[in-house]
Design an enzyme around this catalytic site. Sequence first.
Site, PDB file in Angstrom:
ATOM      1  N   GLY A 147       0.818  -1.200   0.000  1.00  0.00           N
ATOM      2  CA  GLY A 147       0.000   0.000   0.000  1.00  0.00           C
ATOM      3  C   GLY A 147       0.854   1.253   0.000  1.00  0.00           C
ATOM      4  O   GLY A 147       2.060   1.211   0.275  1.00  0.00           O
ATOM      5  N   CYS A 148       0.218   2.381  -0.294  1.00  0.00           N
ATOM      6  CA  CYS A 148       0.967   3.645  -0.399  1.00  0.00           C
ATOM      7  C   CYS A 148       1.492   4.109   0.953  1.00  0.00           C
ATOM      8  O   CYS A 148       2.685   4.397   1.101  1.00  0.00           O
ATOM      9  CB  CYS A 148       0.092   4.713  -1.059  1.00  0.00           C
ATOM     10  SG  CYS A 148      -1.544   4.927  -0.318  1.00  0.00           S
ATOM     11  N   TYR A 149       0.622   4.185   1.948  1.00  0.00           N
ATOM     12  CA  TYR A 149       1.088   4.579   3.284  1.00  0.00           C
ATOM     13  C   TYR A 149       2.129   3.599   3.839  1.00  0.00           C
ATOM     14  O   TYR A 149       3.158   4.024   4.383  1.00  0.00           O
ATOM     15  CB  TYR A 149      -0.085   4.672   4.259  1.00  0.00           C
ATOM     16  CG  TYR A 149      -0.914   5.926   4.167  1.00  0.00           C
ATOM     17  CD1 TYR A 149      -0.341   7.187   4.268  1.00  0.00           C
ATOM     18  CD2 TYR A 149      -2.303   5.848   4.018  1.00  0.00           C
ATOM     19  CE1 TYR A 149      -1.115   8.338   4.214  1.00  0.00           C
ATOM     20  CE2 TYR A 149      -3.090   6.989   3.965  1.00  0.00           C
ATOM     21  CZ  TYR A 149      -2.497   8.235   4.065  1.00  0.00           C
ATOM     22  OH  TYR A 149      -3.270   9.374   4.019  1.00  0.00           O
ATOM     23  N   THR A 151       4.281   1.793   2.222  1.00  0.00           N
ATOM     24  CA  THR A 151       5.553   1.955   1.517  1.00  0.00           C
ATOM     25  C   THR A 151       6.365   3.096   2.124  1.00  0.00           C
ATOM     26  O   THR A 151       7.539   2.933   2.467  1.00  0.00           O
ATOM     27  CB  THR A 151       5.317   2.215   0.021  1.00  0.00           C
ATOM     28  OG1 THR A 151       4.689   1.061  -0.559  1.00  0.00           O
ATOM     29  CG2 THR A 151       6.625   2.478  -0.706  1.00  0.00           C
ATOM     30  N   ALA A 152       5.752   4.267   2.257  1.00  0.00           N
ATOM     31  CA  ALA A 152       6.462   5.410   2.834  1.00  0.00           C
ATOM     32  C   ALA A 152       6.895   5.122   4.264  1.00  0.00           C
ATOM     33  O   ALA A 152       8.032   5.420   4.661  1.00  0.00           O
ATOM     34  CB  ALA A 152       5.567   6.654   2.785  1.00  0.00           C
TER      35      ALA A 152
END
Length: 344
Positions: A147-149, A151-152
């Site tokens: 997911g995007c969150y 990953t960061a």
Amino acid sequence: MKVSIIGTTGYGGGELIRILHSHPVFQIHSIHTTRDEIRISQEYPHLSGIFEQTLKKLDVEKIAEGADLVFLATPSGVSGKLVEAFAGRDIKVIDLSGDLRFKNGEIYREWYHHEPVNEDVLGQGVYGLCEWNRTQIATANLIANPGCYPTATLLGLAPVVSQKLIDSKSIIIDAKSGVSGAGRSPSRGTLFPEINENFKIYKVNEHQHIPEIEQQIKRWDDAAGAITFSTHLLPITRGIMATIYVQLKNDLNTKKLLQLYEETYLNEPFVRIRPEGQFPAVKEVSGSNYCDIGLHADRRTGRLTIVSVIDNLMKGAAGQAVQNANIMCGLDEKAGLKLIPLYP
């Protein structure tokens, strides 16, 4: 190599077209939808005269016969059924949804409110956090794109968690995303009058990415506890900033910790570590596959602040998916992704 994309009309699918159109090896063989068969440029006019393929109805058997790899840019609950349909066929699959990210199907059911994928299929999926799982990705046929969150957050946390330099029960994540993270389907909360000149928190302690982050952290440190994870909506189109607060176990200064991060990510083409005293901004990675990280150790409190930024549609979705595909297929990891961030 021939690739197909299912779910092309969403923002993630649109980004896949943008990347793959110029990829040196992958060729877009077909694009698919469950809606009307129209030219993609009718859905996305910016593709007029550049990419004019027609969206085709979904046919798993034909896709598997014609393509070497398929990207699933479909919603959670839909992707899982498609993965099961492709199982056992001679085609590699990369799923951008959350359907394959959990080894425990009950956790998926609790947080996503869908029935989990068959356990045999789940067992074949590899979590595609490229910088930390490259060996498994290279031999996989089925990838769960992170997911995007997560990953960061995970790229920011990994060096200190894996080295057990922090109290892994002290993790607090204050994350913010642009509106494109909510997808292309209209909703009142993402209307221009609602989001413009506004800044709001949402899904307080209930975001579906919480268990995904916790699952990976526990793989690095089995003593890790639950995280505190807050998400906010920014009045911008693209970008994620995760500001992470953790308690250090020892008296480590910023210089030593930056050295650890620089050594950890030395050979990672898409992770950039900022010099001491500098912190990244979301615009500095926009349109690219980069993750930029800055950090500061507060000697007064003993806490480390980590700032990690990505483009949610690129490193947080389509860019990382193509990076995974490159690794799976034995290609240059950077193929198709040598994109300079858009600035300003």
